[in-house]
Write a protein that holds these residues in place. Structure first.
Motif, PDB file in Angstrom:
ATOM      1  N   LEU A  67       0.847  -1.187   0.000  1.00 41.36           N
ATOM      2  CA  LEU A  67       0.000   0.000   0.000  1.00 41.36           C
ATOM      3  C   LEU A  67       0.884   1.239   0.000  1.00 41.36           C
ATOM      4  O   LEU A  67       2.026   1.201   0.472  1.00 41.36           O
ATOM      5  N   HIS A  68       0.340   2.346  -0.495  1.00 38.33           N
ATOM      6  CA  HIS A  68       1.122   3.585  -0.581  1.00 38.33           C
ATOM      7  C   HIS A  68       0.281   4.767  -0.118  1.00 38.33           C
ATOM      8  O   HIS A  68      -0.917   4.844  -0.410  1.00 38.33           O
ATOM      9  N   THR A  69       0.949   5.696   0.591  1.00 38.34           N
ATOM     10  CA  THR A  69       0.221   6.721   1.336  1.00 38.34           C
ATOM     11  C   THR A  69       0.106   8.041   0.579  1.00 38.34           C
ATOM     12  O   THR A  69       0.450   9.097   1.104  1.00 38.34           O
ATOM     13  N   SER A  70      -0.380   7.974  -0.665  1.00 34.13           N
ATOM     14  CA  SER A  70      -0.661   9.190  -1.424  1.00 34.13           C
ATOM     15  C   SER A  70      -1.859   9.905  -0.786  1.00 34.13           C
ATOM     16  O   SER A  70      -2.618   9.296  -0.024  1.00 34.13           O
ATOM     17  N   PRO A  71      -1.975  11.216  -1.093  1.00 32.18           N
ATOM     18  CA  PRO A  71      -1.402  11.991  -2.195  1.00 32.18           C
ATOM     19  C   PRO A  71      -0.089  12.690  -1.836  1.00 32.18           C
ATOM     20  O   PRO A  71       0.396  12.579  -0.711  1.00 32.18           O
ATOM     21  N   ASN A  72       0.440  13.411  -2.837  1.00 31.39           N
ATOM     22  CA  ASN A  72       1.613  14.250  -2.635  1.00 31.39           C
ATOM     23  C   ASN A  72       1.185  15.481  -1.836  1.00 31.39           C
ATOM     24  O   ASN A  72       0.309  16.236  -2.252  1.00 31.39           O
ATOM     25  N   ARG A  73       1.810  15.672  -0.687  1.00 34.19           N
ATOM     26  CA  ARG A  73       1.407  16.755   0.204  1.00 34.19           C
ATOM     27  C   ARG A  73       1.668  18.149  -0.363  1.00 34.19           C
ATOM     28  O   ARG A  73       1.122  19.134   0.160  1.00 34.19           O
ATOM     29  N   ALA A  74       2.482  18.236  -1.373  1.00 35.49           N
ATOM     30  CA  ALA A  74       2.701  19.541  -1.992  1.00 35.49           C
ATOM     31  C   ALA A  74       1.480  19.960  -2.807  1.00 35.49           C
ATOM     32  O   ALA A  74       1.328  21.136  -3.141  1.00 35.49           O
ATOM     33  N   ARG A  75       0.576  19.008  -3.102  1.00 42.65           N
ATOM     34  CA  ARG A  75      -0.578  19.294  -3.959  1.00 42.65           C
ATOM     35  C   ARG A  75      -1.920  19.067  -3.277  1.00 42.65           C
ATOM     36  O   ARG A  75      -2.943  19.561  -3.744  1.00 42.65           O
ATOM     37  N   HIS A  92       7.134   2.342   2.111  1.00 42.43           N
ATOM     38  CA  HIS A  92       7.438   3.751   2.303  1.00 42.43           C
ATOM     39  C   HIS A  92       8.044   4.347   1.035  1.00 42.43           C
ATOM     40  O   HIS A  92       8.983   3.798   0.459  1.00 42.43           O
ATOM     41  N   CYS A  93       7.477   5.464   0.619  1.00 41.18           N
ATOM     42  CA  CYS A  93       8.034   6.241  -0.497  1.00 41.18           C
ATOM     43  C   CYS A  93       8.602   7.541   0.068  1.00 41.18           C
ATOM     44  O   CYS A  93       8.357   7.882   1.228  1.00 41.18           O
ATOM     45  N   ASP A  94       9.346   8.274  -0.744  1.00 37.49           N
ATOM     46  CA  ASP A  94       9.944   9.492  -0.200  1.00 37.49           C
ATOM     47  C   ASP A  94       8.853  10.460   0.252  1.00 37.49           C
ATOM     48  O   ASP A  94       7.871  10.701  -0.441  1.00 37.49           O
ATOM     49  N   ALA A  95       9.019  10.968   1.445  1.00 35.73           N
ATOM     50  CA  ALA A  95       8.020  11.828   2.064  1.00 35.73           C
ATOM     51  C   ALA A  95       8.149  13.272   1.591  1.00 35.73           C
ATOM     52  O   ALA A  95       9.191  13.698   1.086  1.00 35.73           O
ATOM     53  N   HIS A  96       7.069  14.009   1.782  1.00 33.64           N
ATOM     54  CA  HIS A  96       7.099  15.445   1.512  1.00 33.64           C
ATOM     55  C   HIS A  96       7.944  16.132   2.580  1.00 33.64           C
ATOM     56  O   HIS A  96       7.732  15.954   3.775  1.00 33.64           O
ATOM     57  N   ALA A 110      12.319  19.214  -3.255  1.00 36.87           N
ATOM     58  CA  ALA A 110      11.495  18.611  -4.297  1.00 36.87           C
ATOM     59  C   ALA A 110      11.389  17.111  -4.071  1.00 36.87           C
ATOM     60  O   ALA A 110      12.406  16.412  -4.018  1.00 36.87           O
ATOM     61  N   ALA A 111      10.174  16.627  -3.907  1.00 34.67           N
ATOM     62  CA  ALA A 111       9.946  15.199  -3.674  1.00 34.67           C
ATOM     63  C   ALA A 111       9.462  14.533  -4.959  1.00 34.67           C
ATOM     64  O   ALA A 111       8.786  15.152  -5.773  1.00 34.67           O
ATOM     65  N   GLU A 112       9.809  13.268  -5.124  1.00 35.19           N
ATOM     66  CA  GLU A 112       9.291  12.488  -6.243  1.00 35.19           C
ATOM     67  C   GLU A 112       7.856  12.036  -5.957  1.00 35.19           C
ATOM     68  O   GLU A 112       7.003  12.103  -6.812  1.00 35.19           O
ATOM     69  N   LYS A 113       7.623  11.542  -4.745  1.00 34.17           N
ATOM     70  CA  LYS A 113       6.284  11.081  -4.363  1.00 34.17           C
ATOM     71  C   LYS A 113       5.635  12.045  -3.368  1.00 34.17           C
ATOM     72  O   LYS A 113       4.478  12.392  -3.502  1.00 34.17           O
ATOM     73  N   GLY A 114       6.349  12.427  -2.326  1.00 36.99           N
ATOM     74  CA  GLY A 114       5.814  13.403  -1.376  1.00 36.99           C
ATOM     75  C   GLY A 114       4.697  12.867  -0.502  1.00 36.99           C
ATOM     76  O   GLY A 114       3.776  13.606  -0.132  1.00 36.99           O
ATOM     77  N   PHE A 115       4.760  11.582  -0.138  1.00 40.05           N
ATOM     78  CA  PHE A 115       3.711  10.964   0.661  1.00 40.05           C
ATOM     79  C   PHE A 115       3.974  11.190   2.159  1.00 40.05           C
ATOM     80  O   PHE A 115       4.768  12.039   2.534  1.00 40.05           O
ATOM     81  N   LEU A 137      16.702   8.783  -1.514  1.00 40.54           N
ATOM     82  CA  LEU A 137      16.210   9.989  -2.189  1.00 40.54           C
ATOM     83  C   LEU A 137      15.612  10.964  -1.190  1.00 40.54           C
ATOM     84  O   LEU A 137      15.882  12.176  -1.235  1.00 40.54           O
ATOM     85  N   GLU A 138      14.816  10.455  -0.272  1.00 39.58           N
ATOM     86  CA  GLU A 138      14.187  11.321   0.726  1.00 39.58           C
ATOM     87  C   GLU A 138      15.223  12.040   1.573  1.00 39.58           C
ATOM     88  O   GLU A 138      15.133  13.244   1.814  1.00 39.58           O
ATOM     89  N   ALA A 139      16.229  11.298   2.027  1.00 40.53           N
ATOM     90  CA  ALA A 139      17.240  11.866   2.918  1.00 40.53           C
ATOM     91  C   ALA A 139      18.368  12.554   2.172  1.00 40.53           C
ATOM     92  O   ALA A 139      19.183  13.248   2.790  1.00 40.53           O
TER      93      ALA A 139
END
Length: 326
Positions: A123-131, A160-164, A169-174, A206-208
């Protein structure tokens, strides 16, 4: 040791669906003796083009780990608030409906193979928080519903995907890993279930913006008692055909001579070994490789070779770790 291979990430890229070419590639993947199964992308149907073709061309002995990232990213392009962590009621409902569709695909695959072949649902915790706004509370509400369904033996994990992160600039921002851990622990306690976490090395680096990111995330997930899986993808800080700090699943850096690798990848043999140790890899439910390749024009055989060599590199690191060399 046998691994999960995200073979779809290296599949030939063509403008139109070419089943013969894809079958040639998949037949090459079947010859890799150290995989137990594949990570399978879900976009809305069991297969993006032809369910029956997929059922006829997979190895019936494979185990499967489903991922919804390809389908999620497509939907985020149309609706920025889409996702199971969304604070938007419609967006969250659409996210839940997406996983309900995935469940149907899981049941179809299991029925076709005559066994419970799907081991894990990522499972993935979208959406991108920048949007769009998201929260732990929304994720908890979604997880409580999703875990109540009959998944025919498949276990749920949040990958876990890269967080906002503010001003980055995040790729996923979850959601952050801390928020995901909080949500999973809450739902597990309330519902008596056993949702876990999986880490993708490249996304955590990527996140860090550092090789310390994966080690930190693995440590946090393990200490929380939630770490179930680890998938190795590379990333680079330099501008390369894979991009700089991009979630393009860069192959590992060279591990042995004449192998198919990527020169500037941060995913070195040393970092693989460190991550295996921190993850206590022998206790993981799944361990594997997820790489992309450049250039996109590579033929099917070259694409198989990249996967073969990445798996061989992982084999070398696990063997050395077992023997105490690393």
């Amino acid at each position: 040791m046998k691994y999960i291979l995200a073979a779809y990430a290296t599949a030939p890229v063509t403008e139109t669906w070419q089943p013969e070419l894809q079958a040639r590639y998949l037949n090459g993947i079947k010859q890799l003796g150290n995989i137990r199964g594949i990570e399978h992308p879900f976009t809305g149907h069991l297969h993006p083009h032809d369910d029956q073709w997929f059922l006829e061309n997979i190895d019936p002995g494979w185990d499967f780990v489903f991922t919804g990232v390809p389908g999620i990213m497509l939907r985020l392009g149309d609706h920025a608030a889409f996702g199971i962590a969304s604070d938007d009621a419609i967006g969250r409902a659409e996210g839940i409906a997406f996983y309900r569709q995935m469940r149907e695909a899981v049941l179809k695959l299991n029925q076709s193979l005559g066994r419970k072949a799907v081991d894990f649902i990522q499972l993935h915790t979208s959406p991108n928080r920048a949007r769009a706004a998201s929260s732990t509370a929304s994720l908890i509400a979604s997880l409580e519903e999703i875990q109540s369904w009959d998944w025919d033996g498949a276990q749920l994990v949040i990958e876990h995907c890269d967080a906002h992160i503010e001003d980055a600039a995040a790729e996923k921002g979850f959601l952050t890993l801390e928020e995901e851990i909080q949500a999973v622990q809450s739902v597990n306690q309330r519902c008596g279930c056993d949702i876990g976490l999986s880490i993708n090395w490249g996304r955590s680096a990527l996140e860090a913006r550092s090789v310390e990111g994966p080690l930190s995330h693995l440590r946090q997930a393990r200490e929380a008692g939630l770490l179930r899986g680890l998938m190795f993808s590379g990333v680079s800080p330099e501008e390369t055909p894979y991009g700089a700090w991009c979630d393009t699943h860069m192959p590992p850096a060279p591990v042995f001579a004449e192998g198919h690798f990527a020169e500037t990848s941060l995913l070195t043999a040393e970092q693989i070994a460190k991550s295996l140790e921190v993850a206590d890899w022998r206790r993981l439910d799944f361990l594997g490789i997820k790489i992309g390749v450049r250039p996109r024009e590579l033929n099917a055989e070259e694409r198989v070779a990249y996967n073969r060599d990445a798996l061989a590199a992982l084999d070398m690191c696990t063997e050395r770790e077992l023997s105490g060399v690393i």
